[in-house]
Design a protein around this motif. Structure first.
Motif, mmCIF file in Angstrom:
data_model
loop_
_atom_site.group_PDB
_atom_site.id
_atom_site.type_symbol
_atom_site.label_atom_id
_atom_site.label_comp_id
_atom_site.label_asym_id
_atom_site.label_seq_id
_atom_site.Cartn_x
_atom_site.Cartn_y
_atom_site.Cartn_z
ATOM 1 N N GLY A 15 17.120 -107.475 -38.740
ATOM 2 C CA GLY A 15 17.645 -106.576 -39.148
ATOM 3 C C GLY A 15 17.999 -105.062 -38.837
ATOM 4 N N LEU A 16 17.374 -104.327 -39.136
ATOM 5 C CA LEU A 16 17.666 -102.471 -38.896
ATOM 6 C C LEU A 16 17.079 -102.317 -36.981
ATOM 7 N N ARG A 17 16.513 -103.402 -36.851
ATOM 8 C CA ARG A 17 15.964 -103.548 -35.138
ATOM 9 C C ARG A 17 15.146 -102.067 -35.464
ATOM 10 N N SER A 18 13.924 -101.552 -36.667
ATOM 11 C CA SER A 18 13.215 -101.038 -36.886
ATOM 12 C C SER A 18 12.165 -101.302 -37.292
ATOM 13 N N ILE A 19 11.096 -100.063 -36.664
ATOM 14 C CA ILE A 19 9.427 -100.532 -38.162
ATOM 15 C C ILE A 19 9.809 -99.853 -39.540
ATOM 16 N N ILE A 20 9.461 -100.152 -39.938
ATOM 17 C CA ILE A 20 9.444 -99.543 -41.753
ATOM 18 C C ILE A 20 8.274 -99.954 -42.231
ATOM 19 N N GLN A 29 8.173 -92.414 -53.246
ATOM 20 C CA GLN A 29 8.174 -92.815 -52.576
ATOM 21 C C GLN A 29 9.053 -92.458 -51.190
ATOM 22 N N VAL A 30 8.652 -91.975 -50.047
ATOM 23 C CA VAL A 30 9.791 -91.688 -49.024
ATOM 24 C C VAL A 30 10.533 -93.359 -48.493
ATOM 25 N N PRO A 31 10.328 -93.721 -47.437
ATOM 26 C CA PRO A 31 11.274 -95.123 -46.732
ATOM 27 C C PRO A 31 10.882 -94.610 -45.296
ATOM 28 N N CYS A 32 10.607 -94.680 -43.815
ATOM 29 C CA CYS A 32 10.850 -94.172 -43.014
ATOM 30 C C CYS A 32 11.529 -95.283 -41.842
ATOM 31 N N ALA A 33 12.030 -95.224 -40.618
ATOM 32 C CA ALA A 33 12.504 -96.067 -40.085
ATOM 33 C C ALA A 33 12.139 -95.751 -38.894
ATOM 34 N N VAL A 34 11.742 -96.465 -37.841
ATOM 35 C CA VAL A 34 11.393 -95.882 -36.649
ATOM 36 C C VAL A 34 11.775 -96.889 -35.547
ATOM 37 N N THR A 35 12.862 -96.390 -34.433
ATOM 38 C CA THR A 35 13.246 -97.607 -33.363
ATOM 39 C C THR A 35 12.092 -97.816 -32.483
ATOM 40 N N PRO A 36 11.855 -99.467 -32.053
ATOM 41 C CA PRO A 36 11.378 -99.494 -31.597
ATOM 42 C C PRO A 36 11.337 -99.174 -30.372
ATOM 43 N N GLU A 37 12.165 -98.408 -29.739
ATOM 44 C CA GLU A 37 12.471 -97.426 -27.739
ATOM 45 C C GLU A 37 11.081 -96.378 -27.929
ATOM 46 N N THR A 38 11.847 -95.761 -29.665
ATOM 47 C CA THR A 38 10.349 -94.650 -29.878
ATOM 48 C C THR A 38 9.517 -95.156 -29.244
ATOM 49 N N VAL A 39 8.588 -96.199 -30.008
ATOM 50 C CA VAL A 39 7.013 -95.977 -30.186
ATOM 51 C C VAL A 39 7.148 -96.643 -28.604
ATOM 52 N N ARG A 47 8.617 -102.397 -21.316
ATOM 53 C CA ARG A 47 8.922 -103.571 -21.367
ATOM 54 C C ARG A 47 8.940 -103.996 -23.627
ATOM 55 N N GLN A 48 9.667 -105.146 -23.507
ATOM 56 C CA GLN A 48 9.778 -105.619 -24.457
ATOM 57 C C GLN A 48 8.456 -106.241 -25.193
ATOM 58 N N LEU A 49 8.215 -105.505 -26.353
ATOM 59 C CA LEU A 49 7.042 -106.313 -26.179
ATOM 60 C C LEU A 49 7.156 -107.377 -27.846
ATOM 61 N N SER A 50 6.198 -107.882 -28.273
ATOM 62 C CA SER A 50 6.935 -108.763 -29.798
ATOM 63 C C SER A 50 6.402 -107.937 -30.763
ATOM 64 N N SER A 51 6.714 -107.724 -31.801
ATOM 65 C CA SER A 51 6.984 -107.317 -33.088
ATOM 66 C C SER A 51 5.532 -107.129 -33.567
ATOM 67 N N VAL A 52 4.120 -108.196 -33.096
ATOM 68 C CA VAL A 52 2.797 -107.761 -33.368
ATOM 69 C C VAL A 52 2.535 -106.802 -32.197
ATOM 70 N N LYS A 53 2.952 -107.249 -31.463
ATOM 71 C CA LYS A 53 2.562 -105.742 -30.637
ATOM 72 C C LYS A 53 3.129 -104.222 -30.834
ATOM 73 N N LEU A 54 4.526 -105.109 -31.013
ATOM 74 C CA LEU A 54 4.900 -102.803 -31.475
ATOM 75 C C LEU A 54 3.727 -102.891 -32.589
ATOM 76 N N LEU A 55 3.977 -103.070 -33.916
ATOM 77 C CA LEU A 55 3.110 -102.596 -34.064
ATOM 78 C C LEU A 55 2.111 -102.356 -34.234
ATOM 79 N N LEU A 56 1.348 -103.098 -33.436
ATOM 80 C CA LEU A 56 -0.076 -102.184 -32.600
ATOM 81 C C LEU A 56 -0.095 -100.257 -32.106
ATOM 82 N N LEU A 57 0.771 -100.829 -31.315
ATOM 83 C CA LEU A 57 1.292 -99.574 -30.601
ATOM 84 C C LEU A 57 2.163 -98.611 -31.655
ATOM 85 N N PHE A 58 2.603 -98.894 -33.378
ATOM 86 C CA PHE A 58 3.056 -98.116 -34.003
ATOM 87 C C PHE A 58 2.144 -97.614 -34.237
#
Length: 114
Positions: A15-20, A29-39, A47-58
């Motif tokens: 929904g936020l198109r971000s890794i939280i 506690q401070v919430p942070c968001a990173v866009t997939p494009e940044t990662v 390339r577009q990655l699945s959410s699991v691969k995106l989190l591993l790259l994060f």
């Protein structure tokens, strides 16, 4: 106070198109968001990655992303109570690094010619 990453959890929020992820400022506690494009830009892969691969790259670039988030937090650059890290932040870090390197090279060159 500076941010510390004590909780290793992170989620992809479509929904936020971000890794939280969450950092801590003392007991706060401070919430942070990173866009997939940044990662993806950090990983050198557009390339577009699945959410699991995106989190591993994060995970691979977690410390660099936390460092950027901490600098934004210390500068008061939040959106609401959240720190958002995007491509523009990477560009700023890269420009600062390039400028620092160029100044170092110029200073070294001057020293050689004296």
């Amino acid at each position: 106070m500076s941010l510390k990453l004590t909780v290793k959890s992170r989620i992809y929020d479509p929904g936020l198109r971000s890794i939280i992820f969450y950092a801590m400022d003392g007991a706060k506690q401070v919430p942070c968001a990173v866009t997939p494009e940044t990662v993806l830009d950090l990983g050198g892969d557009f390339r577009q990655l699945s959410s699991v691969k995106l989190l591993l790259l994060f995970d691979k670039y977690r410390s660099q992303l936390l460092e950027i988030a901490a600098k934004k937090y210390e500068a008061g650059e939040t959106v609401g109570d959240m720190i958002q890290v995007g491509l523009n932040d990477l560009v700023a870090v890269r420009l600062a690094s390039a400028l620092f390197a160029a100044q170092g090279i110029a200073a070294g060159s001057r020293a050689l010619h004296q």
